[in-house]
Scaffold this motif. Structure first.
Motif, PDB file in Angstrom:
ATOM      1  N   GLU A   1       0.781  -1.239   0.000  1.00  0.00           N
ATOM      2  CA  GLU A   1       0.000   0.000   0.000  1.00  0.00           C
ATOM      3  C   GLU A   1       0.811   1.286   0.000  1.00  0.00           C
ATOM      4  OE1 GLU A   1      -2.627  -0.498   3.304  1.00  0.00           O
ATOM      5  OE2 GLU A   1      -1.062  -0.200   4.790  1.00  0.00           O
ATOM      6  N   GLY A   2       2.115   1.188   0.268  1.00  0.00           N
ATOM      7  CA  GLY A   2       2.866   2.431   0.273  1.00  0.00           C
ATOM      8  C   GLY A   2       4.298   2.268   0.709  1.00  0.00           C
TER       9      GLY A   2
ATOM     10  N   ALA B   1       8.717   8.234  11.810  1.00  0.00           N
ATOM     11  CA  ALA B   1       8.482   7.466  10.587  1.00  0.00           C
ATOM     12  C   ALA B   1       7.327   8.127   9.842  1.00  0.00           C
ATOM     13  CB  ALA B   1       8.131   6.021  10.924  1.00  0.00           C
TER      14      ALA B   1
ATOM     15  N   LEU C   1      13.128  -5.987  11.866  1.00  0.00           N
ATOM     16  CA  LEU C   1      11.919  -6.740  11.576  1.00  0.00           C
ATOM     17  C   LEU C   1      12.056  -8.161  12.101  1.00  0.00           C
ATOM     18  CD1 LEU C   1      10.977  -5.771   7.918  1.00  0.00           C
ATOM     19  CD2 LEU C   1       9.767  -5.203  10.031  1.00  0.00           C
TER      20      LEU C   1
ATOM     21  N   ILE D   1       8.188  -5.433  14.666  1.00  0.00           N
ATOM     22  CA  ILE D   1       9.562  -4.958  14.859  1.00  0.00           C
ATOM     23  C   ILE D   1      10.040  -5.410  16.231  1.00  0.00           C
ATOM     24  CG2 ILE D   1      11.085  -2.939  14.884  1.00  0.00           C
ATOM     25  CD1 ILE D   1       9.076  -1.502  13.111  1.00  0.00           C
TER      26      ILE D   1
ATOM     27  N   VAL E   1       3.323  -2.668  13.361  1.00  0.00           N
ATOM     28  CA  VAL E   1       2.977  -1.601  12.412  1.00  0.00           C
ATOM     29  C   VAL E   1       1.920  -2.161  11.449  1.00  0.00           C
ATOM     30  CG1 VAL E   1       5.232  -0.492  12.531  1.00  0.00           C
ATOM     31  CG2 VAL E   1       4.855  -2.233  10.788  1.00  0.00           C
ATOM     32  N   ASP E   2       1.378  -1.274  10.622  1.00  0.00           N
ATOM     33  CA  ASP E   2       0.662  -1.677   9.412  1.00  0.00           C
ATOM     34  C   ASP E   2      -0.562  -2.566   9.633  1.00  0.00           C
ATOM     35  OD1 ASP E   2       0.232  -1.834   6.721  1.00  0.00           O
ATOM     36  OD2 ASP E   2       1.690  -3.414   6.352  1.00  0.00           O
TER      37      ASP E   2
END
Ligand SMILES: Nc1ncnc2c1ncn2[C@@H]1O[C@H](COP(=O)(O)OP(=O)(O)O)[C@@H](O)[C@H]1O
Ligand SMILES: [Mg+2]
Length: 242
Positions: free
Chosen positions: A30-31, A46, A105, A153, A166-167
């Protein structure tokens, strides 16, 4: 831009007269996410840019910002700061600014382990940290929706893992099914962390009791939420691991 090609953002660029771009942190469907430094304070952040083709009206961005805000007391989730606009090559972009997490990660963390996998005991600690963190999300009747080793993470390991998520993915307004998907994803991460299919047959009973051969109905029969999984881990019989 109508594609998901890299965005024209480079180290040294200044965004919105406020942030200096340090480097690209990563990107996916998505980005893209950049590590930046706030000029006025030196604080690192971030910045997540959504590809315009994925999010033409900034709906995903607004949804993500609201979700992060709702989960602001869940310490496993990154903290939302603000949203900003910037013009790049005559096109306006809106982006989301969050806490920067200085870690690696989970995927990379596992890759660095001997044999690319954790011992059963380490993996139980990892799963406990994940389940405890996600329990706080499920308590709010919310879900993550996209749990995998590229969205986790690792900040610190040792006896206790310190993790950030995240995400998140928007499937629907939260339903029991979304919470169940999170539980199954957690078990899958654990299964992969101990070596996946190749090592499964030889795993101690305790590991198999948790993984349930990755069978969804068995997993959900045992663990309805991340909290149930966390409780189970705290009383599990570890003798077979010795
Ligand atoms: N707040 C953050 N701090 C540090 N790294 C981050 C942060 N957010 C994202 N990243 C890095 O950027 C990558 C892509 O971010 P993510 O939000 O997962 O985007 P995508 O939807 O494109 O997968 C992550 O896998 C991670 O490596
Ligand atoms: Mg991602």
């Amino acid at each position: 831009m109508t594609t998901t090609d890299s965005l024209p953002i480079y180290p040294g660029d200044i965004l919105s007269e406020k942030y200096e771009v340090l480097r690209l942190l990563g990107g996916g469907w998505e980005g893209q996410v950049y590590h930046v430094r706030e000029l006025s304070t030196g604080i690192e952040r971030a910045c997540k840019f959504f590809y315009p083709v994925r999010d033409p009206k900034n709906r995903l961005l607004v949804w993500y910002a609201k979700k992060l805000h709702k989960l602001r007391h869940c310490s496993i989730v990154i903290q939302y700061q603000t949203q900003e606009k910037t013009v790049i090559e005559e096109r306006e972009y809106t982006y989301l600014v969050s806490e920067y997490v200085d870690g690696i990660l989970l995927k990379e963390f596992l890759r660095r382990q001997p044999g690319h996998r954790l011992t059963a005991f380490q993996a139980l600690h990892l799963l406990h940290a994940l389940a405890s963190g996600i329990e706080t999300i499920h308590h709010l009747r919310e879900y993550h929706g996209d749990l995998h080793a590229d969205n986790i993470i690792v900040l610190r390991s040792g006896l206790r893992f310190s993790l950030k998520l995240v995400d998140m993915y928007r499937w629907s307004t939260p339903r029991q099914e979304n919470i169940q998907d999170d539980v199954c994803d957690l078990i899958r991460i654990f299964y992969d962390a101990v070596g996946g299919k190749r090592f499964y047959a030889k795993q101690p009973e305790a590991i198999k009791e948790i993984c349930c051969g990755l069978r969804r109905s068995l997993i959900l029969g045992k663990f309805r939420t991340a909290g149930h999984l966390r409780e189970f881990l705290e009383i599990i019989e570890l003798e077979p691991l010795a």
